[in-house]
Motif scaffolding. Structure first.
Motif, mmCIF file in Angstrom:
data_model
loop_
_atom_site.group_PDB
_atom_site.id
_atom_site.type_symbol
_atom_site.label_atom_id
_atom_site.label_comp_id
_atom_site.label_asym_id
_atom_site.label_seq_id
_atom_site.Cartn_x
_atom_site.Cartn_y
_atom_site.Cartn_z
ATOM 1 N N UNK A 1 -8.451 -5.432 -3.289
ATOM 2 C CA UNK A 1 -8.651 -4.332 -2.345
ATOM 3 C C UNK A 1 -7.678 -4.455 -1.182
ATOM 4 N N UNK A 2 -7.294 -3.360 -0.559
ATOM 5 C CA UNK A 2 -6.363 -3.445 0.577
ATOM 6 C C UNK A 2 -7.010 -4.161 1.758
ATOM 7 N N UNK A 3 -6.229 -4.959 2.466
ATOM 8 C CA UNK A 3 -6.722 -5.649 3.658
ATOM 9 C C UNK A 3 -6.414 -4.864 4.925
ATOM 10 N N UNK A 4 -5.387 -4.033 4.886
ATOM 11 C CA UNK A 4 -5.036 -3.253 6.072
ATOM 12 C C UNK A 4 -4.325 -1.979 5.651
ATOM 13 N N UNK A 5 -4.452 -0.968 6.499
ATOM 14 C CA UNK A 5 -3.755 0.298 6.294
ATOM 15 C C UNK A 5 -3.183 0.735 7.643
ATOM 16 N N UNK B 1 -2.709 -1.426 17.796
ATOM 17 C CA UNK B 1 -1.635 -0.470 18.064
ATOM 18 C C UNK B 1 -0.318 -1.085 17.663
ATOM 19 N N UNK B 2 0.362 -0.471 16.684
ATOM 20 C CA UNK B 2 1.690 -0.902 16.274
ATOM 21 C C UNK B 2 2.717 0.059 16.842
ATOM 22 N N UNK B 3 3.981 -0.299 16.718
ATOM 23 C CA UNK B 3 5.017 0.529 17.317
ATOM 24 C C UNK B 3 5.110 1.892 16.646
ATOM 25 N N UNK B 4 4.648 1.995 15.390
ATOM 26 C CA UNK B 4 4.776 3.255 14.670
ATOM 27 C C UNK B 4 3.443 3.861 14.261
ATOM 28 N N UNK B 5 2.332 3.393 14.847
ATOM 29 C CA UNK B 5 1.072 4.009 14.517
ATOM 30 C C UNK B 5 -0.116 3.107 14.778
ATOM 31 N N UNK B 6 -1.241 3.444 14.154
ATOM 32 C CA UNK B 6 -2.505 2.724 14.307
ATOM 33 C C UNK B 6 -2.764 1.896 13.061
ATOM 34 N N UNK B 7 -3.018 0.595 13.240
ATOM 35 C CA UNK B 7 -3.301 -0.320 12.143
ATOM 36 C C UNK B 7 -4.800 -0.590 12.097
ATOM 37 N N UNK C 1 6.938 -5.701 20.184
ATOM 38 C CA UNK C 1 5.737 -5.561 19.371
ATOM 39 C C UNK C 1 5.975 -6.054 17.950
ATOM 40 N N UNK C 2 5.122 -6.954 17.459
ATOM 41 C CA UNK C 2 5.255 -7.437 16.082
ATOM 42 C C UNK C 2 4.834 -6.371 15.085
ATOM 43 N N UNK C 3 5.036 -6.603 13.775
ATOM 44 C CA UNK C 3 4.785 -5.563 12.767
ATOM 45 C C UNK C 3 3.373 -4.990 12.790
ATOM 46 N N UNK C 4 2.356 -5.827 12.986
ATOM 47 C CA UNK C 4 0.978 -5.337 12.989
ATOM 48 C C UNK C 4 0.475 -5.036 14.392
ATOM 49 N N UNK C 5 1.348 -5.118 15.372
ATOM 50 C CA UNK C 5 0.996 -4.703 16.720
ATOM 51 C C UNK C 5 0.013 -5.632 17.400
ATOM 52 N N UNK C 6 -0.727 -5.090 18.406
ATOM 53 C CA UNK C 6 -1.680 -5.850 19.199
ATOM 54 C C UNK C 6 -3.048 -5.193 19.104
ATOM 55 N N UNK C 7 -4.065 -6.041 19.160
ATOM 56 C CA UNK C 7 -5.437 -5.585 18.953
ATOM 57 C C UNK C 7 -5.896 -4.658 20.073
ATOM 58 N N UNK D 1 -5.573 -13.360 14.423
ATOM 59 C CA UNK D 1 -5.704 -12.932 13.027
ATOM 60 C C UNK D 1 -4.514 -12.069 12.604
ATOM 61 N N UNK D 2 -4.087 -11.150 13.460
ATOM 62 C CA UNK D 2 -2.931 -10.311 13.140
ATOM 63 C C UNK D 2 -1.676 -11.154 12.946
ATOM 64 N N UNK D 3 -1.469 -12.161 13.842
ATOM 65 C CA UNK D 3 -0.267 -12.991 13.716
ATOM 66 C C UNK D 3 -0.318 -13.832 12.440
ATOM 67 N N UNK D 4 -1.515 -14.300 12.105
ATOM 68 C CA UNK D 4 -1.643 -15.066 10.872
ATOM 69 C C UNK D 4 -1.366 -14.191 9.660
#
Length: 620
Positions: free
Chosen positions: A601-605, A445-451, A427-433, A584-587
């Motif tokens: 402003x934040x783009x992701x949390x 879904x990321x390996x350590x939580x919800x993005x 799983x990459x840092x931002x996970x999969x949609x 988009x996540x991979x980019x």
């Protein structure tokens, strides 16, 4: 007839000197605490009464002062920190002039009590010395005191009522003391600090030592509970310079510059050069009117910095100011570009086109790394076909359940979970949609939580960075003016602008000098053809006169590119397929400064598993 020239009395000289050193009670605390730090203490206790006007006492457990040197400590220009000229050229202590104690004693009732370190001849007893109302020393007498030194200052400005009248309220004066102690505590986590006001504990900080967790706890205690979590740690070195500390993510900027702490060799300073370098590094990631928050430490050999340029030692002067400026800018620019995902950045551009040869290659790496999860080689990057987010994603990124719809609804689409071991390895840092929510947010879904991703904000940053790369990699397109714009300036301003004309021309602005005080704008960058060029030239001259450089052209061009990126990014309520969302996540994982959009402003949390469990009271 004029008055005759006379030599001033020592007490009057001390009071004049106190006007430079002792501005308010916080100034007294600063001088006394710096003496304690120079004495090698491990703990400092500060007691304040009535905002410091009635009483200030600073106690430490440092080396102490032998009995035979107590009187010298209260004499003007008496110090153990400087002995000859070469010591002054490389000051390694916080204090060095020997003016603080006699200046404070001249405007207060001061008592100095000390017990020397264990290796001194009179280490078994403590001694006390004071200063009378007439400025004369009271002979030393035995006292009860642990190893170290206490300075007790009572009735500040009792003999200078005009100065006392200009003091503010008790709360205001104590707030200044509190802010000062916070600055000291941030710079010296190895020192335990206790601050009391009118008998009430305000700060009680234990020594952190080398424990990084305790250091972060101190940051949170002094700057707010989220500072450590939302900050980016950095540590880089180049030649004789080392910059380390923490900088708050731009998405968590502040409305006021109230959390900006910069230290040079452990000394808190306010410096225009440093402020300009920091502001320039943040120029592309902060919304207008917002201010960055940071705690930064610059270490440099003492011979390369002059600390003897301000009576209260608030300012310093660097021997190689240009190198220091560019080093601070490059380190911050690189760290902000990496963000929390640790994006590998390209070479950092020069802060100005006329910066000359860059400083030596920066060695080292940030203290806190954010590597991609897992060790598997990354798949082929996703491609972006056009500015409307028509993504072509690599199928290797997809992890949908069997038979999943390719066009999600506005509600999150469920996905079959992977085995934990497989997810952690691939799983990459931002996970999969997982799906799209309300047409605005992407859930992954990321390996350590919800993005959660703001789709418009993320694509806006992606488009902006792409436009900047295209602009900087190609030749600047210039637009000749049908009617040249004349600009009347002072002769010295025309001369200053002419000396930088070549470097400014590389950005597409062609300005000629007609006579002593006349300039004319003949060509402008194509992106700025609608801009007020007369005002731009005057602003450039003001920057060059104040700082020797200017970034106004680059900032103006970036502003136009940011507007273009905003107008060509994905709008709300557009449905994306899972392929498009994962692309988009991979980019995002490859783009610099992706943590915030062009407006700051934040783009992701991310909601960690612990956060989700807390929301639903699981495990309690």
């Amino acid at each position: 007839m004029s008055s005759p020239i006379r030599i001033l009395a020592d007490h009057l000289v001390n009071q004049i000197a106190a006007g430079e050193v002792v501005e308010r009670p916080a100034s007294v605390v600063k001088e006394l605490v710096e003496n304690s730090l120079d004495a090698g203490c491990g703990r400092i206790e500060i007691d304040v009464e009535q905002g410091g006007v009635k009483r200030l006492r600073v106690r430490d457990d440092g080396r102490g002062i032998p009995r035979d040197q107590l009187a010298l400590a209260l004499s003007r220009h008496a110090t153990s920190k400087v002995a000859e000229l070469r010591d002054l050229e490389a000051v390694g202590t916080l204090g060095f002039r020997g003016e603080a104690l006699p200046s404070i004693a001249s405007v207060s009732r001061l008592t100095l009590t000390s017990r020397a370190a264990a290796d001194a001849d009179d280490a078994d007893s403590a001694w006390e010395i004071g200063v009378g109302a007439d400025g004369r020393l009271i002979p030393a007498r035995p006292a009860a005191h642990p190893p170290g030194t206490s300075v007790d200052v009572r009735e500040l400005f009792f003999n200078t009522p005009a100065r006392r009248k200009f003091l503010r309220t008790e709360k205001t004066e104590f707030d200044h003391i509190h802010q000062l102690v916070r600055r000291v505590a941030l710079a010296h986590p190895e020192i335990g600090i206790q601050l009391r006001h009118n008998g009430k504990d305000i700060l009680s900080l234990g020594a952190a030592g080398g424990d990084e967790r305790k250091v972060l706890d101190r940051l949170n205690a002094l700057l707010g509970p989220d500072f450590a979590e939302q900050s980016l740690a950095l540590e880089e070195s180049a030649v004789d310079l080392r910059l380390h500390g923490w900088v708050m993510r731009p998405a968590f900027s502040r409305s006021q510059p109230d959390q900006q702490f910069f230290y040079v060799n452990g000394r808190m300073v306010r410096d225009k050069l440093v402020t300009h370098a920091v502001r320039q590094a943040f120029s592309d990631v902060l919304h207008h009117g917002r201010h960055p928050a940071y705690v930064l430490f610059l270490d440099t050999p003492p011979r390369l910095v002059d600390v003897n340029v301000h009576p209260a030692k608030h300012e310093v002067r660097f021997r190689e100011s240009r190198q220091v400026h560019d080093f601070i800018y490059r380190v911050l620019h690189r760290r902000l570009s990496q963000g929390t995902l640790g994006v590998t950045t390209e070479a950092v551009p020069d802060p100005t086109p006329d910066a000359g040869p860059p400083p030596a290659q920066i060695a080292g790496r940030p203290a806190r790394a954010f590597p991609a999860v897992g060790s598997a080689s990354p798949p082929r990057p996703a491609e972006v076909r056009d500015s409307r987010l028509s993504y072509q994603a690599d199928l290797a990124f997809q992890r949908p359940r069997a038979g999943a719809r390719s066009e999600p609804s506005s509600d999150p689409e469920p996905m079959a979970p992977e085995p934990a071991s497989a997810a952690s390895q691939s799983m990459p840092p931002l996970g999969f949609a997982l799906g799209q929510l309300n047409g605005v947010y992407l859930l992954a879904q990321a390996v350590d939580g919800l993005v959660l991703v703001d789709i418009h904000a993320a694509h806006e940053r992606i488009g902006y960075e792409r436009l900047k790369r295209s602009w900087k990699s190609g030749e600047v397109v210039r637009q000749p003016l049908l009617v040249p714009v004349p600009v009347q300036v002072a002769p010295r301003e025309a001369e200053l602008f002419a000396s930088h004309a070549e470097s400014i021309a590389r950005l597409g602005l062609i300005v000629e000098r007609l006579d002593a005080g006349s300039l004319v704008v003949r060509e402008v960058p194509a992106l700025l053809r609608q801009a007020d060029m007369e005002r731009m030239v005057r602003d450039l001259i003001a920057d060059l006169a104040e700082q020797g450089r200017s970034t106004r052209l680059e900032e103006a061009i970036d502003g136009v590119l940011a507007t273009l990126a905003c107008h060509t990014s994905v709008r709300a309520n557009r449905r994306l397929t899972l392929d498009e969302m994962n692309a988009l996540l991979r980019e995002m994982e490859r783009v610099e400064r992706i943590d915030q959009c062009n407006h700051g402003r934040p783009t992701w949390v991310k909601l960690a598993h612990e956060d989700l469990d807390r929301l639903f009271s699981r495990g309690r």
